[in-house]
Write a protein that holds these residues in place. Structure first.
Motif, PDB file in Angstrom:
ATOM      1  N   ALA A  38       0.830  -1.207   0.000  1.00 20.69           N
ATOM      2  CA  ALA A  38       0.000   0.000   0.000  1.00 20.69           C
ATOM      3  C   ALA A  38       0.863   1.255   0.000  1.00 20.69           C
ATOM      4  O   ALA A  38       0.556   2.236  -0.696  1.00 20.69           O
ATOM      5  N   VAL A  39       1.953   1.237   0.760  1.00 19.22           N
ATOM      6  CA  VAL A  39       2.864   2.382   0.811  1.00 19.22           C
ATOM      7  C   VAL A  39       3.567   2.549  -0.531  1.00 19.22           C
ATOM      8  O   VAL A  39       3.703   3.665  -1.047  1.00 19.22           O
ATOM      9  N   LEU A  40       4.011   1.449  -1.096  1.00 14.30           N
ATOM     10  CA  LEU A  40       4.672   1.494  -2.404  1.00 14.30           C
ATOM     11  C   LEU A  40       3.737   2.031  -3.482  1.00 14.30           C
ATOM     12  O   LEU A  40       4.128   2.871  -4.306  1.00 14.30           O
ATOM     13  N   ASP A  41       2.498   1.558  -3.467  1.00 10.60           N
ATOM     14  CA  ASP A  41       1.537   1.993  -4.478  1.00 10.60           C
ATOM     15  C   ASP A  41       1.244   3.490  -4.354  1.00 10.60           C
ATOM     16  O   ASP A  41       1.067   4.179  -5.374  1.00 10.60           O
ATOM     17  N   ALA A  42       1.190   3.994  -3.122  1.00 12.20           N
ATOM     18  CA  ALA A  42       0.935   5.426  -2.921  1.00 12.20           C
ATOM     19  C   ALA A  42       2.086   6.265  -3.467  1.00 12.20           C
ATOM     20  O   ALA A  42       1.872   7.301  -4.118  1.00 12.20           O
ATOM     21  N   THR A  43       3.303   5.819  -3.239  1.00 16.35           N
ATOM     22  CA  THR A  43       4.471   6.533  -3.757  1.00 16.35           C
ATOM     23  C   THR A  43       4.526   6.446  -5.276  1.00 16.35           C
ATOM     24  O   THR A  43       4.826   7.432  -5.958  1.00 16.35           O
ATOM     25  N   LYS A  44       4.224   5.278  -5.813  1.00 16.91           N
ATOM     26  CA  LYS A  44       4.182   5.116  -7.271  1.00 16.91           C
ATOM     27  C   LYS A  44       3.187   6.094  -7.890  1.00 16.91           C
ATOM     28  O   LYS A  44       3.495   6.771  -8.887  1.00 16.91           O
ATOM     29  N   ALA A  45       2.003   6.203  -7.314  1.00 15.92           N
ATOM     30  CA  ALA A  45       0.981   7.101  -7.846  1.00 15.92           C
ATOM     31  C   ALA A  45       1.438   8.552  -7.782  1.00 15.92           C
ATOM     32  O   ALA A  45       1.205   9.326  -8.723  1.00 15.92           O
ATOM     33  N   ALA A  46       2.102   8.921  -6.691  1.00 20.80           N
ATOM     34  CA  ALA A  46       2.567  10.299  -6.544  1.00 20.80           C
ATOM     35  C   ALA A  46       3.645  10.629  -7.572  1.00 20.80           C
ATOM     36  O   ALA A  46       3.648  11.721  -8.156  1.00 20.80           O
ATOM     37  N   ILE A  47       4.558   9.697  -7.809  1.00 24.47           N
ATOM     38  CA  ILE A  47       5.625   9.929  -8.788  1.00 24.47           C
ATOM     39  C   ILE A  47       5.031  10.059 -10.187  1.00 24.47           C
ATOM     40  O   ILE A  47       5.374  10.965 -10.954  1.00 24.47           O
ATOM     41  N   GLN A  48       4.134   9.156 -10.537  1.00 25.78           N
ATOM     42  CA  GLN A  48       3.572   9.175 -11.884  1.00 25.78           C
ATOM     43  C   GLN A  48       2.663  10.378 -12.106  1.00 25.78           C
ATOM     44  O   GLN A  48       2.527  10.853 -13.239  1.00 25.78           O
ATOM     45  N   ALA A  49       2.079  10.902 -11.042  1.00 29.37           N
ATOM     46  CA  ALA A  49       1.283  12.123 -11.172  1.00 29.37           C
ATOM     47  C   ALA A  49       2.168  13.305 -11.516  1.00 29.37           C
ATOM     48  O   ALA A  49       1.790  14.175 -12.314  1.00 29.37           O
ATOM     49  N   ASP A  50       3.364  13.349 -10.921  1.00 28.40           N
ATOM     50  CA  ASP A  50       4.298  14.447 -11.187  1.00 28.40           C
ATOM     51  C   ASP A  50       5.090  14.244 -12.469  1.00 28.40           C
ATOM     52  O   ASP A  50       5.501  15.220 -13.117  1.00 28.40           O
ATOM     53  N   HIS A  51       5.317  12.983 -12.843  1.00 30.38           N
ATOM     54  CA  HIS A  51       6.159  12.661 -14.003  1.00 30.38           C
ATOM     55  C   HIS A  51       5.476  11.555 -14.819  1.00 30.38           C
ATOM     56  O   HIS A  51       5.885  10.387 -14.774  1.00 30.38           O
ATOM     57  N   PRO A  52       4.453  11.906 -15.575  1.00 32.86           N
ATOM     58  CA  PRO A  52       3.638  10.903 -16.278  1.00 32.86           C
ATOM     59  C   PRO A  52       4.420   9.999 -17.223  1.00 32.86           C
ATOM     60  O   PRO A  52       4.000   8.879 -17.493  1.00 32.86           O
ATOM     61  N   GLY A  53       5.556  10.435 -17.738  1.00 31.37           N
ATOM     62  CA  GLY A  53       6.287   9.633 -18.703  1.00 31.37           C
ATOM     63  C   GLY A  53       7.194   8.587 -18.095  1.00 31.37           C
ATOM     64  O   GLY A  53       7.798   7.780 -18.815  1.00 31.37           O
ATOM     65  N   VAL A  54       7.308   8.566 -16.767  1.00 30.64           N
ATOM     66  CA  VAL A  54       8.231   7.639 -16.114  1.00 30.64           C
ATOM     67  C   VAL A  54       7.494   6.378 -15.674  1.00 30.64           C
ATOM     68  O   VAL A  54       6.453   6.448 -15.023  1.00 30.64           O
ATOM     69  N   GLN A  55       8.036   5.245 -16.043  1.00 35.37           N
ATOM     70  CA  GLN A  55       7.461   3.966 -15.620  1.00 35.37           C
ATOM     71  C   GLN A  55       7.953   3.639 -14.212  1.00 35.37           C
ATOM     72  O   GLN A  55       9.156   3.632 -13.939  1.00 35.37           O
ATOM     73  N   VAL A  56       7.023   3.380 -13.318  1.00 36.13           N
ATOM     74  CA  VAL A  56       7.361   3.041 -11.934  1.00 36.13           C
ATOM     75  C   VAL A  56       6.780   1.678 -11.605  1.00 36.13           C
ATOM     76  O   VAL A  56       5.597   1.420 -11.849  1.00 36.13           O
ATOM     77  N   GLU A  57       7.613   0.814 -11.048  1.00 39.61           N
ATOM     78  CA  GLU A  57       7.185  -0.521 -10.649  1.00 39.61           C
ATOM     79  C   GLU A  57       7.271  -0.636  -9.130  1.00 39.61           C
ATOM     80  O   GLU A  57       8.334  -0.432  -8.540  1.00 39.61           O
ATOM     81  N   ALA A  58       6.139  -0.930  -8.492  1.00 39.80           N
ATOM     82  CA  ALA A  58       6.087  -1.151  -7.047  1.00 39.80           C
ATOM     83  C   ALA A  58       6.153  -2.653  -6.794  1.00 39.80           C
ATOM     84  O   ALA A  58       5.264  -3.401  -7.229  1.00 39.80           O
TER      85      ALA A  58
END
Length: 298
Positions: A67-87
């Motif tokens: 849950a913590v990882l997913d929240a951070t992933k969502a925050a990063i992708q909101a600020d940087h839509p072009g970056v792929q983030v894997e939790a």
């Protein structure tokens, strides 16, 4: 800014500044794959955000709490839509767990390899003197910090980039200080981690892997607040953006001369760069060793 700690490269920074701005073209992580353990919160999340800002192609954040990882992933992708983030969930105390997590992330990268590894996951146990400590709790620091590094090294080696991989070992300024009451397990176990990564890099010299050990600053994270409370130390807190921006700089070509060195995120990078020639002549400076020794080769 003045510092309560010795500072060889003033000014002493407490927050990110232009020279380490992840958006600087010279610090670009374009095309790079970056894996961060303990990446869900605190320092790890700060580093993940910074690498996203620098243009990393894919960022993996590993931790035990999805849950913590997913929240951070969502925050990063909101600020940087072009970056792929894997939790990815993973426990560094379990060889099978962390190996599976690292392999899974590597399988998602364009090359099947990892360019930058940020070894950030760590543990600060309960405050106690050695004689009164619960043995299992005391050794948890070694299980997580030292055995965790051992497991992570063995997981990372086979999928590290064929040339020029970078390891950023997020350490602690506590290992540079005199004994602090009640945190001997943390101080001693974090100290033990440093040579493990140095040996890994030495064993793979032909591959061009390098390691930088980083004191990330004095931060108001859960662990940072716990350390201050347990040790009774009093010093001002740094901005959480500092270790993230500094990590991006440390992984860049500008910092390639810092292989095996231990540096503080608070030190000025222009001063560090100006010391490049001096450091090339002294393999022991800013490493863990015996105070007062000079280079035996001289």
């Amino acid at each position: 800014m003045a510092s309560v700690f010795p500072n060889p490269f003033p000014p002493y920074h407490t927050k990110a500044y232009p020279a380490i701005d992840p958006a600087r073209p010279e610090l670009s992580s374009k095309g790079k794959s970056v894996l961060i353990t303990g990446g869900g919160a605190g320092i790890g999340a700060s580093i993940a955000h910074a690498f996203a800002k620098s243009g990393a192609a894919i960022i993996g954040i590993v931790g035990r709490r999805l849950a913590v990882l997913d929240a951070t992933k969502a925050a990063i992708q909101a600020d940087h839509p072009g970056v792929q983030v894997e939790a990815i969930t993973g426990d560094i105390t379990s060889a099978s767990s962390i190996t599976s997590a690292v392999k899974l992330f590597a399988s998602k990268t364009p090359s099947g390899k990892i360019d930058v590894l940020v070894a950030n996951a760590a543990y600060l146990g309960d405050n106690n003197v050695i004689e009164a400590a619960d043995a299992d709790e005391y050794w948890s620091s070694y299980e997580i910090n030292v055995k965790g590094a051992f497991n992570l090294i063995r997981a990372f080696g086979p999928v590290s980039a064929d040339k020029g991989a970078v390891v950023l070992e997020i350490s602690s300024g506590a290992i540079h200080l005199p004994p602090l009451k009640g945190i001997s397990a943390y101080q001693s176990s974090k100290l033990a981690v440093v040579p493990l990564w140095d040996h890994f890099v030495k064993d793979r010299e032909a591959q061009g892997i390098r390691v930088v050990h980083i004191q990330p600053g004095s931060l108001g994270t859960d662990m940072g607040n716990k350390a201050k409370a347990q040790s009774g130390a009093t010093f001002p807190l740094d901005d959480i953006d500092l270790p993230g921006a500094f990590a991006v700089w440390a992984a860049s070509d500008e910092a390639a001369f810092l292989n095996y060195r231990f540096v503080w995120a608070n030190w000025d990078v222009d001063g560090l760069k100006a010391s490049k020639d001096e450091l090339s002549k002294d393999p022991f400076k800013f490493t863990i060793g015996l105070l007062g020794w000079t280079n035996p080769a001289e």
